[in-house]
Design an enzyme around this catalytic site. Structure first.
Site, PDB file in Angstrom:
ATOM      1  N   SER A 118       1.620  -7.884  -0.972  1.00  7.04           N
ATOM      2  CA  SER A 118       2.304  -8.870  -0.137  1.00  7.04           C
ATOM      3  C   SER A 118       1.507 -10.152   0.056  1.00  7.04           C
ATOM      4  O   SER A 118       2.046 -11.150   0.526  1.00  7.04           O
ATOM      5  CB  SER A 118       2.705  -8.261   1.201  1.00  7.04           C
ATOM      6  OG  SER A 118       1.621  -8.179   2.085  1.00  7.04           O
TER       7      SER A 118
ATOM      8  N   THR B 212       0.808  -1.218   0.000  1.00  5.85           N
ATOM      9  CA  THR B 212       0.000   0.000   0.000  1.00  5.85           C
ATOM     10  C   THR B 212       0.839   1.265   0.000  1.00  5.85           C
ATOM     11  O   THR B 212       0.480   2.264  -0.621  1.00  5.85           O
ATOM     12  CB  THR B 212      -0.910   0.005   1.251  1.00  5.85           C
ATOM     13  OG1 THR B 212      -1.791  -1.094   1.141  1.00  5.85           O
ATOM     14  CG2 THR B 212      -1.714   1.274   1.357  1.00  5.85           C
TER      15      THR B 212
ATOM     16  N   ASP C  67       0.187  -6.979   4.947  1.00  2.77           N
ATOM     17  CA  ASP C  67      -0.539  -8.233   5.168  1.00  2.77           C
ATOM     18  C   ASP C  67       0.377  -9.386   5.578  1.00  2.77           C
ATOM     19  O   ASP C  67       0.032 -10.181   6.444  1.00  2.77           O
ATOM     20  CB  ASP C  67      -1.330  -8.623   3.911  1.00  2.77           C
ATOM     21  CG  ASP C  67      -2.537  -7.712   3.709  1.00  2.77           C
ATOM     22  OD1 ASP C  67      -2.876  -6.960   4.639  1.00  2.77           O
ATOM     23  OD2 ASP C  67      -3.134  -7.754   2.616  1.00  2.77           O
TER      24      ASP C  67
ATOM     25  N   THR D 132       3.322  -9.416  14.895  1.00  3.73           N
ATOM     26  CA  THR D 132       2.153  -9.942  14.202  1.00  3.73           C
ATOM     27  C   THR D 132       1.237  -8.776  13.845  1.00  3.73           C
ATOM     28  O   THR D 132       1.228  -7.751  14.546  1.00  3.73           O
ATOM     29  CB  THR D 132       1.459 -11.002  15.096  1.00  3.73           C
ATOM     30  OG1 THR D 132       0.542 -11.742  14.318  1.00  3.73           O
ATOM     31  CG2 THR D 132       0.734 -10.407  16.293  1.00  3.73           C
TER      32      THR D 132
ATOM     33  N   GLN E 195      -2.806 -20.537  20.239  1.00  3.58           N
ATOM     34  CA  GLN E 195      -3.683 -19.619  19.490  1.00  3.58           C
ATOM     35  C   GLN E 195      -3.770 -18.260  20.167  1.00  3.58           C
ATOM     36  O   GLN E 195      -4.230 -17.292  19.561  1.00  3.58           O
ATOM     37  CB  GLN E 195      -5.112 -20.195  19.433  1.00  3.58           C
ATOM     38  CG  GLN E 195      -5.224 -21.465  18.649  1.00  3.58           C
ATOM     39  CD  GLN E 195      -6.621 -22.067  18.715  1.00  3.58           C
ATOM     40  OE1 GLN E 195      -7.583 -21.415  19.122  1.00  3.58           O
ATOM     41  NE2 GLN E 195      -6.743 -23.302  18.286  1.00  3.58           N
ATOM     42  N   CYS E 196      -3.385 -18.213  21.449  1.00  2.01           N
ATOM     43  CA  CYS E 196      -3.487 -16.938  22.169  1.00  2.01           C
ATOM     44  C   CYS E 196      -2.451 -15.952  21.648  1.00  2.01           C
ATOM     45  O   CYS E 196      -1.351 -16.330  21.257  1.00  2.01           O
ATOM     46  CB  CYS E 196      -3.259 -17.144  23.664  1.00  2.01           C
ATOM     47  SG  CYS E 196      -4.523 -18.148  24.419  1.00  2.01           S
TER      48      CYS E 196
HETATM   49  N1  ASP Z   1      -2.562  -5.729   0.442  1.00  2.00           N
HETATM   50  C1  ASP Z   1      -1.492  -4.876   0.880  1.00  2.00           C
HETATM   51  C2  ASP Z   1      -0.253  -5.727   1.058  1.00  2.00           C
HETATM   52  O1  ASP Z   1      -0.052  -6.352   2.051  1.00  2.00           O
HETATM   53  C3  ASP Z   1      -1.836  -4.177   2.111  1.00  2.00           C
HETATM   54  C4  ASP Z   1      -0.715  -3.313   2.640  1.00  2.00           C
HETATM   55  O2  ASP Z   1       0.234  -2.978   1.966  1.00  2.00           O
HETATM   56  O3  ASP Z   1      -0.827  -2.923   3.759  1.00  2.00           O
HETATM   57  O4  ASP Z   1       0.538  -5.746   0.181  1.00  2.00           O
END
Ligand code: ASP
Length: 340
Positions: free
Chosen positions: A57, A12, A89, A165, A276-277
Site C-alpha cells: 500500500s 501484509t 500503511d 489513522t 498536528q494533534c
Molecule cells: N507495507 C504493508 C502495506 O501497507 C504493510 C501492511 O500491509 O500492513 O501494504
C-alpha cells in the site's frame, strides 16, 4: 443469501516470505481463502476480485482509488457489501478518499488488513478478515445494511474510514479514530453503535472519480525557515496547501510567515488548517496566532484527520476548477469527516 465481494489489493494480510531474501511479497489470493476456511461457514456468498498486480500500500496512487471505485460501481447491484483487503500503511488514506468518491452509499465498504501475514502463527489477519466479512454482510431487520459507510475494521474496532489513522507501526491495535467513538466493537458479539452510523441519504449511488492531487502539506515546526514556507506555499505546482499547525490551529506569528500566507491566499490558493494533534479540533478564534491565520484566509479543518483532509481536497478540487467552489465546501461536513 447475502453476497459479499472481497477485493484484494495487496498488503501484509496476503503476503508470505520470499525464501531468497526473507522480504514479504504478495501471494496468490486463492491461497488466502484456503488459509481462512472459516469464511465458508458464513451464510453468505463470498466472491473475490484480485488486483493485478497486487500492491504494497505504500505504492497506492489515486489511480487505484479510481479503479477501486469503478470495481465497486460495476458490482454495486449484485452485492450487499464489500470488503477491501489493503495494506495498513495507507489504509486510512484510501478509506478516506473512497468515502468521498462513493456517493449516496447504502452498502458497507469495509477495509481491513493485518500486521502479520495470514499464514503466520498469531496472525491478526484471520480475525480481521472474518469480522470484516460479517460486518459487510450484516443487515438490519428492515433489510437495509447495518453499516452503509466506508469504514476500517481492525483489531475488534470498526471505525469510520475518514476519521481513522494508523497509530501503531507494529502493534495489532493499529488504528484509531481519535475524534469519534468506534462504529462497532467486536467481542463475543459485534456491538454496533447505531446512533453513530450514518444512514443513506436516499439518492442514487454513483461515483465521483475526478481527483486533483495538486496539494502540498506544510507541517509547521519551531525553526521552520522562510524559504521553505515560500517554496511550499507559493510554488506554482500546488493549488491547495494543508497547514499542519500546533494545538488548536496555531502557527508562528512572525510577519514574514503571515505575509507568505496572505500572498498565497490572495493568489487564490486554498489553505486548510489541520492540527498536528491526534485529538481535538482547530479553533482559530482562541489565540491571536490562530486568528491571524483566519484573517489571512486560512480555512478551518475542524477535527479532520490529515488523511481525511487530503481525500476531501483531492475530491473537491477534482470536481471543480474554481477554487471558490472548493473553499465553499471545505468547511462543510460531507461524509461525517468533521464534527459540525
Ligand atoms: N507495507 C504493508 C502495506 O501497507 C504493510 C501492511 O500491509 O500492513 O501494504
Amino acid at each position: 443469501m447475502n453476497k459479499v465481494l472481497l477485493i484484494y489489493t495487496g498488503g501484509t494480510i496476503g503476503m508470505k516470505e520470499d525464501p531468497a531474501d526473507q522480504t514479504l511479497r504478495p501471494f496468490d489470493f486463492g491461497s488466502l481463502m484456503e488459509e481462512v476456511p472459516e469464511l465458508r461457514k458464513f451464510a453468505l456468498k463470498i466472491d473475490s476480485y484480485t488486483f493485478d498486480p497486487l500492491i504494497d500500500s505504500s505504492d497506492i496512487e489515486p489511480g487505484m482509488w479510481q479503479k477501486l471505485a469503478g470495481i465497486i460501481e460495476r458490482h454495486y447491484e449484485a452485492y450487499d457489501g464489500f470488503v477491501v483487503l489493503h495494506g495498513t500503511d495507507t489504509m486510512a488514506y484510501s478509506a478516506s478518499a473512497l468515502s468521498y468518491m462513493l456517493q449516496n452509499l447504502s452498502k458497507p465498504v469495509v477495509f481491513t488488513g493485518s500486521q502479520l501475514p495470514i499464514g503466520r502463527l498469531r496472525t491478526d489477519g484471520r480475525e480481521n478478515l472474518v469480522s470484516a466479512v460479517e460486518i459487510a454482510g450484516s443487515k438490519l431487520p428492515d433489510g437495509s445494511a447495518t453499516v452503509p459507510e466506508v469504514c476500517i475494521y481492525f483489531n475488534s474496532l470498526l471505525l469510520r474510514g475518514n476519521r481513522s489513522t494508523k497509530v501503531d507501526a507494529d502493534g495489532f491495535d493499529a488504528f484509531r479514530s481519535p475524534n469519534m467513538p468506534p462504529l462497532a466493537e467486536a467481542g463475543i458479539d459485534i456491538r454496533f453503535n447505531h446512533d453513530l452510523i450514518r444512514r443513506p441519504s436516499g439518492g442514487e449511488f454513483g461515483i465521483g472519480t475526478a481527483l486533483d492531487t495538486r496539494v502540498s502539506i506544510l507541517k509547521v515546526h519551531p525553526g521552520i525557515t522562510e524559504q521553505v514556507v515560500k517554496d511550499v506555499l507559493l510554488g506554482s505546482a500546488t493549488r491547495a496547501v494543508i497547514l499542519e499547525t500546533f494545538g488548536c490551529g496555531n502557527a508562528p506569528s512572525r510577519d514574514w510567515f503571515l505575509d507568505i500566507i496572505r500572498q498565497a491566499s490572495d493568489s487564490g490558493k486554498i489553505l486548510l488548517n489541520v492540527t498536528q494533534c491526534l485529538r481535538g479540533t482547530v479553533n482559530m478564534d482562541l489565540y491571536a496566532t490562530g486568528r491571524a491565520l483566519s484573517r489571512a484566509g486560512v480555512l478551518s479543518g475542524y477535527d479532520i484527520t490529515l488523511e481525511g483532509a487530503l481525500g476531501k481536497l483531492f475530491f473537491l478540487m477534482g470536481k471543480n476548477n474554481d477554487n471558490e467552489y472548493v473553499k465553499s465546501y471545505l468547511e462543510r461536513n460531507l461524509r461525517g469527516e468533521i464534527t459540525k
